[in-house]
Design a protein around this motif. Structure first.
Motif, PDB file in Angstrom:
ATOM      1  N   LEU A   1      -1.196  -1.310 -13.979  1.00 12.18           N
ATOM      2  CA  LEU A   1      -1.817  -0.895 -15.229  1.00 12.18           C
ATOM      3  C   LEU A   1      -1.467   0.538 -15.536  1.00 12.18           C
ATOM      4  O   LEU A   1      -1.170   1.330 -14.649  1.00 12.18           O
TER       5      LEU A   1
ATOM      6  N   VAL B   1      -2.064   3.831 -18.863  1.00 19.97           N
ATOM      7  CA  VAL B   1      -2.617   4.270 -20.139  1.00 19.97           C
ATOM      8  C   VAL B   1      -1.458   4.701 -21.028  1.00 19.97           C
ATOM      9  O   VAL B   1      -0.637   5.527 -20.631  1.00 19.97           O
ATOM     10  N   PHE B   2      -1.414   4.141 -22.202  1.00 20.84           N
ATOM     11  CA  PHE B   2      -0.347   4.445 -23.157  1.00 20.84           C
ATOM     12  C   PHE B   2      -0.995   4.930 -24.452  1.00 20.84           C
ATOM     13  O   PHE B   2      -1.246   4.139 -25.363  1.00 20.84           O
TER      14      PHE B   2
ATOM     15  N   CYS C   1       8.244   1.362 -18.141  1.00 15.06           N
ATOM     16  CA  CYS C   1       7.938   1.920 -19.462  1.00 15.06           C
ATOM     17  C   CYS C   1       7.532   0.817 -20.425  1.00 15.06           C
ATOM     18  O   CYS C   1       7.938  -0.329 -20.276  1.00 15.06           O
ATOM     19  N   MET C   2       6.759   1.217 -21.424  1.00 18.49           N
ATOM     20  CA  MET C   2       6.496   0.303 -22.530  1.00 18.49           C
ATOM     21  C   MET C   2       7.581   0.511 -23.577  1.00 18.49           C
ATOM     22  O   MET C   2       7.924   1.656 -23.901  1.00 18.49           O
TER      23      MET C   2
ATOM     24  N   THR D   1       8.125   4.587 -23.803  1.00 17.04           N
ATOM     25  CA  THR D   1       7.307   5.625 -23.163  1.00 17.04           C
ATOM     26  C   THR D   1       6.768   5.142 -21.822  1.00 17.04           C
ATOM     27  O   THR D   1       6.362   3.993 -21.686  1.00 17.04           O
ATOM     28  N   PRO D   2       6.763   6.024 -20.855  1.00 16.66           N
ATOM     29  CA  PRO D   2       6.075   5.689 -19.612  1.00 16.66           C
ATOM     30  C   PRO D   2       4.571   5.876 -19.827  1.00 16.66           C
ATOM     31  O   PRO D   2       4.170   6.482 -20.828  1.00 16.66           O
ATOM     32  N   PRO D   3       3.749   5.405 -18.909  1.00 17.84           N
ATOM     33  CA  PRO D   3       2.306   5.618 -19.074  1.00 17.84           C
ATOM     34  C   PRO D   3       1.968   7.082 -18.815  1.00 17.84           C
ATOM     35  O   PRO D   3       2.620   7.750 -18.020  1.00 17.84           O
ATOM     36  N   THR D   4       0.951   7.563 -19.516  1.00 16.42           N
ATOM     37  CA  THR D   4       0.469   8.923 -19.244  1.00 16.42           C
ATOM     38  C   THR D   4      -0.157   8.958 -17.851  1.00 16.42           C
ATOM     39  O   THR D   4      -0.025   9.942 -17.125  1.00 16.42           O
ATOM     40  N   VAL D   5      -0.842   7.902 -17.536  1.00 15.17           N
ATOM     41  CA  VAL D   5      -1.405   7.735 -16.200  1.00 15.17           C
ATOM     42  C   VAL D   5      -1.139   6.293 -15.786  1.00 15.17           C
ATOM     43  O   VAL D   5      -1.359   5.382 -16.575  1.00 15.17           O
ATOM     44  N   GLY D   6      -0.658   6.130 -14.576  1.00 17.23           N
ATOM     45  CA  GLY D   6      -0.422   4.785 -14.082  1.00 17.23           C
ATOM     46  C   GLY D   6      -1.213   4.567 -12.804  1.00 17.23           C
ATOM     47  O   GLY D   6      -1.434   5.507 -12.048  1.00 17.23           O
TER      48      GLY D   6
ATOM     49  N   SER E   1      -3.293  14.637 -24.028  1.00 19.13           N
ATOM     50  CA  SER E   1      -3.046  13.203 -24.192  1.00 19.13           C
ATOM     51  C   SER E   1      -4.341  12.407 -24.085  1.00 19.13           C
ATOM     52  O   SER E   1      -4.642  11.560 -24.920  1.00 19.13           O
TER      53      SER E   1
ATOM     54  N   LEU F   1       0.090  12.913 -27.773  1.00 17.39           N
ATOM     55  CA  LEU F   1      -0.275  11.606 -27.240  1.00 17.39           C
ATOM     56  C   LEU F   1       0.543  11.277 -26.001  1.00 17.39           C
ATOM     57  O   LEU F   1       0.038  10.691 -25.039  1.00 17.39           O
ATOM     58  N   ASN F   2       1.808  11.648 -26.036  1.00 15.09           N
ATOM     59  CA  ASN F   2       2.698  11.295 -24.932  1.00 15.09           C
ATOM     60  C   ASN F   2       2.652  12.283 -23.775  1.00 15.09           C
ATOM     61  O   ASN F   2       3.463  12.188 -22.858  1.00 15.09           O
TER      62      ASN F   2
END
Lengths: 279, 189
Positions: A17, A19-20, A42-43, B72-77, B120, B140-141
């Motif tokens: 999971l 956060v995007f 990546c999304m 885009t990669p996730p800001t937090v994964g 973000s 945001l990113n």
């Protein structure tokens, strides 16, 4: 996945999971102009329809393969709002059950029970399969041929009854494999219905995974009927690249991308002929 | 870096990730990242208490079907390894464990004052032209280190606020429902 994790000490999924925030800004529509997939952690979002300057980027929060009532219920439950997108509004207006002719209302009621999800054909008895086929044909002969409904709402409705169509395709094609000389006739019938579904998806939910698997099926059936159509054409490649970007240009990577999708070809006892040819 | 929206091969095939030097800047999210320059973020506009229009993403130029909108990669994964043992040792649902792991990381970013990440996260809390906090794509990113939030505002951010922020859309959102909106499941197989 949780059960697998608990039982297999060596198992680690590549990702779980994230956060995007940018993706979280995108609002919902049941006829999206954008789609998302994941690649390399990546999304990835692509436009699945042309988006003119000034228009909002929209994607679907839920699968497109639901009728209006079910879509609205899912959206309301998960996201707390009532969808008033173009598709919901036109379907709500033209398909009000209290205003529909009796035969159309009856066709919808018959179809609903076969549209709730993908069925395991190995567990469906022959009588139920006949009812499924009858419900599909009834829908085709009434709603989809109706002159009182707009073409736009008929296209949306076809997409909303994707589960019904997929169950019908699975049932017919499995039976066709056992019927020898009748096989081509059955395949032709399925191809006709699948082609209509493809065109409906083009305007309603272009390049959704369900749409792409319908496309695969159409090509396979066209060849099974004695045609010699090339499968991995430039147009097919473009359709896949619309969703998957450069990953869509290679059939091998498309197979990997689509391995998780709940498509007709993933259905147990579903249509197996293409299993070793395309997916 | 200029990227043709019709050709993102280098982004997709992992060459960037493999060739890139390890980045020690934990406040950076710049591993693999592309946003089509034809989109902008629209912040919410209010008339009194009434929202005239909500947030969204708009196209400022025509975008053709098939064009990439963003990568885009996730800001937090989720830290897979950190929850692996928890999954095995407890009966808590994976979604709850993942949620808690994400909030742990977000709190650590806030406490360490990683401005890019904070910008973000706080963009998710909602910004309108009324409160003067414009939301930008870079923010945001996790790409913008402009300090737009006061120390007082950051002091008020705790686990509950982070969880509420992530779950804020909809009523009585359970963790699992939330996952279909703000958090999007990766390739899980």
């Amino acid at each position: 996945m949780q059960a697998q994790w608990k039982s297999n000490g060596d198992y680690t999924p590549p990702n779980v999971l994230g956060v995007f925030p940018l993706a979280a800004m995108i609002n919902h529509s049941c006829t999206p102009n954008a789609v998302r997939t994941f690649s390399n952690g990546c999304m990835v979002a692509h436009a699945c329809q042309a988006i003119p300057a000034g228009a909002e980027v929209l994607w679907s929060y839920i699968p497109p393969t639901l009728v209006t009532v079910d879509r609205r219920r899912a959206i309301k439950k998960r996201h707390g709002f009532v969808c008033k997108c173009e598709r919901c509004m036109i379907e709500a207006k033209e398909l009000r059950k209290d205003l529909l002719p009796v035969n159309l209302k009856q066709a919808l009621d018959n179809a609903d029970k076969w549209n709730e999800g993908m069925l395991d054909m190995s567990r469906i008895d022959e009588a139920s399969k006949r009812q499924l086929c009858a419900a599909t044909i009834h829908l085709e002969e009434t709603l989809f041929s109706s002159k009182s409904l707009s073409n736009e709402v008929k296209r949306h409705l076809r997409v909303g009854y994707t589960n019904l169509h997929f169950n019908y395709f699975n049932s017919m094609l499995a039976a066709a494999q056992q019927q020898g000389q009748q096989q081509q006739n059955v395949q032709a019938l399925v191809l006709q219905s699948a082609t209509q579904l493809h065109f409906a998806y083009c305007s309603s939910n272009n390049t959704s995974t369900e749409h792409l698997s319908v496309l695969h099926l159409c090509y396979e059936l066209a060849n099974a009927s004695g045609g010699n159509a090339a499968f991995w054409t430039e147009a097919m490649k473009r359709a896949h690249m619309t969703r998957y970007g450069p990953l869509g240009s290679s059939l091998i990577s498309v197979r990997n991308c689509m391995v998780h999708t709940r498509t007709i070809l993933r259905q147990r006892d579903g249509y197996l002929q293409v299993q070793y040819n395309f997916l | 870096m200029t990227i043709d929206p019709k050709d993102l091969s280098t982004l997709y095939f992992g060459a960037k990730a493999e060739e890139k030097e390890l980045n020690d800047d934990k406040d950076s999210n710049a591993e693999v990242f592309f946003v089509n320059p034809s989109i902008v973020v629209q912040t919410a506009t209010k008339d009194g208490n009434k929202v005239v229009h909500g947030r969204g993403i708009l196209a400022v130029k025509d975008i053709a079907a098939g064009d990439c909108i963003f990568v885009t990669p996730p800001t937090v994964g989720v830290n897979i390894e950190s929850i692996k043992s928890k999954v095995r040792e407890s009966d808590i649902a994976l979604e709850e464990l993942a949620m808690e792991d994400l909030i742990d990381q977000m709190m650590e970013d806030i406490q360490s004052r990683r401005i890019k990440k904070i910008n973000s996260f706080l963009c998710l809390m909602g910004s309108t032209k009324d409160n003067g906090k414009e939301v930008t794509i870079d923010m945001l990113n996790g790409q913008d280190d402009t300090e737009v939030w006061s120390e007082e505002e950051l002091q008020g951010l705790g686990r509950k606020e982070m969880k509420d922020t992530l779950l804020k859309n909809g009523k009585r959102r359970r963790t699992k429902d939330f996952l279909t909106h703000h958090l999007l499941i990766f390739d899980i197989l």
